[in-house]
Design a protein around this motif. Structure first.
Motif: not given
Lengths: 152, 763
Positions: B417, B505, B435-438, B415, B431-432, B410-411
């Motif tokens: 990554l 990260c 991704l980009e979710q918290n 989020k 995965e999709i 995560i970042d």
């Protein structure tokens, strides 16, 4: 017959309370005691509950004349209703029974039982079968009789 | 604006060339001017020097001629004749004779010497008057005479001891009469009585003296002749404007006069308007101190510098042409040089942009060729390295993807990554979807609520130097994860923080520990079961040893008493003692039987099956029926009883014991009654056997299930029955307990038995 250490020696007028659920054992014990000391008045109860009733003068033992307070309790550990150790603890917790001597008389020679009995402030721990010699030695140790009594 | 290389080259070239040319031109022009001026001035100086020498020599000639004339015999003769009444006593010549002879001489002298405009002798009788002259026509006109006229005060009245001196008159301006300027030289003549008698006079025509001088001057400019007072006595060439002369000439005169310079002296000066360059030279009068001429050359500066200007113009033109040519050539050259560079640039740019390869220039030479080579090599190396990085990345990705643990990155704000295969398996998401979710979506609510705080604290601590990282990093922790279906899964997680390009990260490695946790739970359950078993065993051993010892002690005790009585001959108690021994032995048998029975229960005799409680109760009832009839005990069995899973025979024993026990402790109950039924507490099925007998005080309710525990010694029994019941129920996985009627009347034994097949313990 008396000295400073034994102000009130055991005498015939003072009853001994025997707490024993096994009638055969009770009889054996009494016959041993007869050989050992001259006591006429041995009171016998069969369980812990009755023992406490007698000692604290409740229920059927409320009358102090018919149920005189004993000087010594011979207490079995394995009793119906209330266990011997619990009876011991109740005695020791009471100010009323401060001068009461308690001998544990049991078939058990388990270390746990011995430890717990002495932790409950028992005066003596005697393992059955009880011989008159053992018993009078215990009485002497507890200061309940003098050597000349034992000799009589 | 970015200039191209060619433009930069050209601009640089232009700047350098123009600056250089400018500097060169400036110095060259200056030098050229200086040279021209010096040359011109040199020429003027030479000219002036020549003129000045000529003038001085004319004056000297005049001086010499006057002395020559004054020594002539006619002069002496005339003076002697005058003194002796018109006749010369030496040869009796008359004054007229001498005058005629003198006239002839003067005429001849004048004819031979063109420089002299007029030659004469003047007699002094209070004033001077001309007595003899060389030629009538040449006599000075009236205006000139004013300047030239001899006066008595000009000469000493008697002969000076050092000898007579020539007197030079002022210069007469002849321009009014169309003649040249003149200067008159006169030498006094004394008579025998040493008194002034007359004077020899020669008028010098300056026009003839300066003849060469007054020819038109070559080029612009001209020459002026001045007397010592600054008056212009002659001019040639250009006319110098009057105001300039008025201002400039006195300066020249002053400079030359004051310096007391010799005739050779000269100076240069610019005219007051700056347009003229003026040079001057002095010509002194011989034997007449303080008298001199000044020759002034005036030339316009423009004329003087014309050649220099022309040179400059020409130089400018040529350099302009050369610069333009050079600029064009430079530009072309620069373009030629820059083209491969721009091609290389293009190639590098497109390679850098999308890795596409544009062919590099082939024609490059020199350093550019080296550059092209270097770029080509660099592109090759970059390609090689890229390939390596790509394969490395693929390798690492492969490792991550197939790692045995879930790997989630995560970042800094949570989020997601990266999310590998195992993580997908653990959480049930692909995965999709994540991704980009918290990351909080993968946590139970309580944990998610705290997560932002964790991150914030980590950043705060991390910002201050030398502080340890947040405690949630690095340590192995156990957390819960929320799967896609909403269920929770126990996880073990280690988090590591990675600093990359100033951003943090976090990589979490998660492991599903539900299997392990389950195993641990099972283990601890087993352990506690074992411990319970152990304790039970210990208790059992203890109880058994106590209770088995009891009859032995009895036997031993009475046997001893018996022996003693026999020894002493007291036979009264032999019978009762033997009875005691017998009883104890019987008792011992009974105990051993019960113990064996109890140990048998440890192993269930029949396999588990579905058993209808109603059947079991009925069987049990039948077994104890005889005893119940004695006490006239009424047994009420509920109509609906469930089916349980277990060993039928053992279950019969349970109910038989319970019914028997209840019937035993009816006390003085007039209408003894035993009720058997089922109730449901929170979906739990509870079977019960309830009586209305003496009841069991709460304090003893636990003890009654103990082995050999007997509450009432007056009631027959061994203290094994309830212990047996408890053991069977527990072997079936159920529980048993006593509930007291609030009134203190009766006892209710409650028990649960599994409805489902349970794996029965055979311990």
């Amino acid at each position: 017959m008396t000295d400073a250490l034994n102000p009130k020696p055991l005498d015939a007028a003072t009853p001994i309370l025997l707490v024993e659920d096994n009638a055969a054992h009770a009889e054996l014990l009494m016959r041993s005691l007869e050989d050992c000391i001259s006591i006429d008045d041995i009171r016998c109860v069969r369980d812990g509950e009755m023992a406490l009733h007698y000692l604290f003068r409740s229920g059927e033992y409320a009358d102090p004349v018919s149920s005189p307070r004993p000087k010594l309790v011979l207490l079995d550990l394995h009793l119906p209703k209330i266990d011997g150790l619990d009876v011991l603890r109740k005695i020791r917790a009471s100010a009323e029974l401060e001068s009461l001597s308690v001998f544990i008389v049991t078939t058990s020679n388990a270390a746990k039982d011995i430890k717990e009995a002495y932790a409950g402030l028992a005066d003596c721990f005697l393992v059955k079968p009880l011989t008159p010699e053992n018993f009078s030695m215990a009485l002497e140790d507890a200061g309940l009789i003098g050597p000349e009594v034992s000799a009589s | 604006m970015k200039l191209t290389l060619a433009a930069q080259f050209t601009a640089t070239f232009l700047v350098v060339v123009i600056v250089t040319a400018g500097a060169v031109a400036y110095f060259v022009e200056d030098e050229a001017k200086q040279f021209l001026v010096e040359q011109e001035q040199g020429s003027i100086r030479t000219q002036l020097r020549a003129h000045s020498a000529e003038l001085s020599s004319s004056i000297e000639n005049l001086h010499r001629d006057l002395h020559l004339l004054s020594g002539l015999p006619p002069i002496r003769g005339m003076v002697l004749a005058d003194e002796n009444d018109g006749v010369d006593p030496r040869d009796s010549s008359t004054a007229e004779d001498w005058q005629a002879r003198l006239r002839t001489i003067l005429s001849r002298f004048q004819t031979a010497n063109e420089d002299y405009a007029h030659a004469s002798y003047q007699r002094f009788e209070e004033t001077f008057s001309e007595l003899v002259c060389g030629g009538e026509a040449t006599a000075p006109a009236q205006p000139e005479l004013e300047a030239l006229a001899l006066k008595a005060e000009h000469f000493p009245m008697s002969r000076p001891i050092e000898g007579a001196e020539v007197r030079f008159s002022e210069i007469a301006d002849g321009s009014a009469t169309g003649r040249h300027a003149m200067i008159r030289g006169s030498l006094p003549i004394y008579d025998s009585g040493e008194s002034l008698a007359g004077a020899v006079v020669l008028d010098l025509d300056l026009g003839s003296v300066f003849g060469g001088l007054f020819t038109p001057y070559e080029g612009a400019g001209g020459i002026l002749v001045l007397d010592e007072r600054g008056r212009i006595i002659g001019a040639s060439g250009v006319i110098v404007p009057e105001p300039i002369l008025v201002e400039t000439l006195p300066l020249i005169i002053e400079a030359l006069g004051r310096n007391g310079l010799a005739s050779e002296s000269w100076g240069g000066i610019a005219s007051s308007d700056g347009k003229l360059s003026m040079h001057a030279a002095r010509a002194d009068f011989v034997h007449s101190p303080g008298r001199f001429f000044v020759l002034v050359s005036a030339k316009p500066r423009a004329a003087l510098f014309a050649a220099a200007d022309q040179l400059r113009q020409r130089a400018l033109t040529i350099s302009g042409v050369l610069i333009a040519l050079g600029a064009v050539l430079t530009f072309i050259l620069a373009r030629f040089l820059a083209r491969p560079i721009s091609e290389v640039t293009h190639a590098a740019r497109s390679f850098g942009h999308d890795g596409s390869e544009v062919p590099l220039p082939q024609r490059a030479t020199g350093e550019v060729a080296v550059l092209v080579g270097a770029v080509a090599k660099m592109i090759g190396q970059v390609k090689e390295r890229n390939a390596k990085i790509l394969s490395n990345e693929a390798w690492q990705r492969n490792i991550l993807t197939h790692a045995a643990d879930g790997v989630i990155t995560i970042d800094c704000v949570g989020k997601i990554l990266a999310f590998n295969k195992k993580a997908e398996e653990i959480f049930g998401y692909v995965e999709i979807e994540v991704l980009e979710q918290n990351i909080k979506m993968l946590m139970p609510d309580e944990q998610a609520g705290r997560h932002d705080g964790h991150l914030e604290r980590y950043h705060q601590r991390h910002d201050s130097p030398d502080s340890p990282a947040g405690s949630f990093v690095r340590e192995l922790r156990e957390v819960s994860g929320r799967k896609k279906d909403g269920t929770l899964v126990p996880l073990e997680i280690t988090i590591s923080a990675v600093e990359d390009a100033g951003k943090t990260c976090f990589t979490g490695i998660v492991r599903d520990v539900s299997a392990r946790q389950l195993a641990e739970e099972e283990r601890s359950q087993l352990l506690s079961k074992m411990e319970a078993k152990n304790a039970e065993l210990e208790r059992f051993t203890y109880t058994v040893s106590h209770d088995l010892k009891s009859p032995l002690i009895t036997i031993q005790g009475f046997a001893e008493l018996l022996a003693k009585d026999i020894e002493t001959g007291d036979h009264s108690r032999i019978g009762s003692d033997l009875a005691r021994i017998n009883e104890a032995a019987k008792n011992m048998y009974g105990l051993l039987d019960k113990l064996l029975e109890l140990s048998r229960i440890g192993r269930l005799v029949a396999p588990s099956e579905d058993v209808a409680v109603a059947d079991v109760v009925e069987t049990a009832h039948r077994h104890v029926e005889g005893r119940l009839d004695d006490g006239r005990v009424e047994v009420v069995v509920a109509a609906e009883l469930p089916t349980v899973h277990g060993d039928r025979q053992r279950l019969v024993e349970v109910f038989q014991n319970l019914i028997d026990n209840a019937a035993k402790f009816m006390g003085g109950q007039v209408t003894p009654r035993i009720e058997i039924g089922v109730r449901y507490d929170d979906d739990e099925q509870v079977l019960f056997v309830r009586d209305n007998g003496v009841g069991i005080p709460e304090a003893y309710q636990d003890r009654v299930f103990g082995l050999f525990e007997r509450l009432d010694l007056n009631v027959a029994g061994t203290g094994v029955g309830l212990a047996l019941v408890k053991r069977i129920v527990e072997l079936h996985g159920g529980r048993i307990w006593i509930e007291s009627d609030p009134s203190g009347q009766g006892t209710c034994f409650c028990l649960t038995l599994p409805g489902q097949p349970a794996e029965l313990s055979t311990a």
